[in-house]
Write a protein that holds these residues in place. Structure first.
Motif, PDB file in Angstrom:
ATOM      1  N   MET A   1       0.854  -1.178   0.000  1.00 36.89           N
ATOM      2  CA  MET A   1       0.000   0.000   0.000  1.00 36.89           C
ATOM      3  C   MET A   1       0.896   1.236   0.000  1.00 36.89           C
ATOM      4  N   SER A   2       0.761   2.064  -1.018  1.00 36.83           N
ATOM      5  CA  SER A   2       1.588   3.267  -1.065  1.00 36.83           C
ATOM      6  C   SER A   2       1.029   4.323  -0.121  1.00 36.83           C
ATOM      7  N   PRO A  49      -5.982   5.737  16.094  1.00 34.85           N
ATOM      8  CA  PRO A  49      -6.632   6.327  14.933  1.00 34.85           C
ATOM      9  C   PRO A  49      -8.138   6.496  15.108  1.00 34.85           C
ATOM     10  N   LEU A  50      -8.716   5.731  16.012  1.00 35.94           N
ATOM     11  CA  LEU A  50     -10.154   5.871  16.260  1.00 35.94           C
ATOM     12  C   LEU A  50     -10.469   7.141  17.045  1.00 35.94           C
ATOM     13  N   THR A  74       0.005   7.575   9.614  1.00 34.58           N
ATOM     14  CA  THR A  74      -0.826   7.570   8.412  1.00 34.58           C
ATOM     15  C   THR A  74      -1.122   6.145   7.980  1.00 34.58           C
ATOM     16  N   GLN A  75      -0.110   5.273   8.025  1.00 30.16           N
ATOM     17  CA  GLN A  75      -0.312   3.855   7.685  1.00 30.16           C
ATOM     18  C   GLN A  75      -1.361   3.231   8.596  1.00 30.16           C
ATOM     19  N   TYR A  86      -3.461  11.739   4.506  1.00 29.76           N
ATOM     20  CA  TYR A  86      -2.175  12.037   3.883  1.00 29.76           C
ATOM     21  C   TYR A  86      -1.103  12.284   4.935  1.00 29.76           C
ATOM     22  N   ASN A  87       0.122  11.952   4.579  1.00 30.79           N
ATOM     23  CA  ASN A  87       1.288  12.275   5.383  1.00 30.79           C
ATOM     24  C   ASN A  87       1.856  13.596   4.863  1.00 30.79           C
ATOM     25  N   LEU A  88       2.267  14.482   5.772  1.00 30.38           N
ATOM     26  CA  LEU A  88       2.886  15.744   5.365  1.00 30.38           C
ATOM     27  C   LEU A  88       4.372  15.507   5.116  1.00 30.38           C
ATOM     28  N   THR A  89       4.792  15.627   3.873  1.00 27.06           N
ATOM     29  CA  THR A  89       6.183  15.430   3.496  1.00 27.06           C
ATOM     30  C   THR A  89       7.071  16.461   4.189  1.00 27.06           C
ATOM     31  N   GLY A  90       8.062  15.980   4.918  1.00 32.19           N
ATOM     32  CA  GLY A  90       9.022  16.874   5.570  1.00 32.19           C
ATOM     33  C   GLY A  90       8.579  17.440   6.903  1.00 32.19           C
TER      34      GLY A  90
END
Length: 107
Positions: A1-2, A49-50, A74-75, A86-90
């Motif tokens: 899963m990307s 996450p819940l 995020t995973q 989404y994951n925030l890059t950086g």
């Protein structure tokens, strides 16, 4: 899963439109030092996450200092069916380097 990721530029656009739920998974001491005012703190050390509030159809972005811990969160959120997330890059370091508004200074 990307892993879906977004840039600080995209996050800033979404924040300006009030079109995102932002979750910060750093720890309390990091949060006290620097943060984005729109973020909700859910530290990774106790991340559930819940516990992420309903985003009312808006995307959820998860952030940390550099993007590593938020990638893990995020995973986990994705595995529980949270979408879109989404994951925030950086992380906050990239946010700060871009000169975007925040409270405090990240180190």
């Amino acid at each position: 899963m990307s892993l879906p990721e977004i840039s600080v530029t995209t996050l800033n656009e979404w924040l300006e439109k009030d079109d995102v739920l932002l979750i910060d998974v750093r720890e309390q001491a990091e949060w006290d030092q620097a943060r984005l005012p729109q973020a909700l703190l859910l530290p990774l050390s106790s991340f559930d996450p819940l516990a992420i509030p309903d985003a009312n159809g808006k995307p959820t972005v998860i952030m940390c200092r550099s993007g590593r811990r938020s990638a893990d969160a995020t995973q986990v959120a994705m595995m529980t069916g949270r979408t879109p997330v989404y994951n925030l890059t950086g992380g906050i370091l990239a946010w700060q380097a871009a000169g975007l508004p925040m409270i405090g200074q990240a180190t």
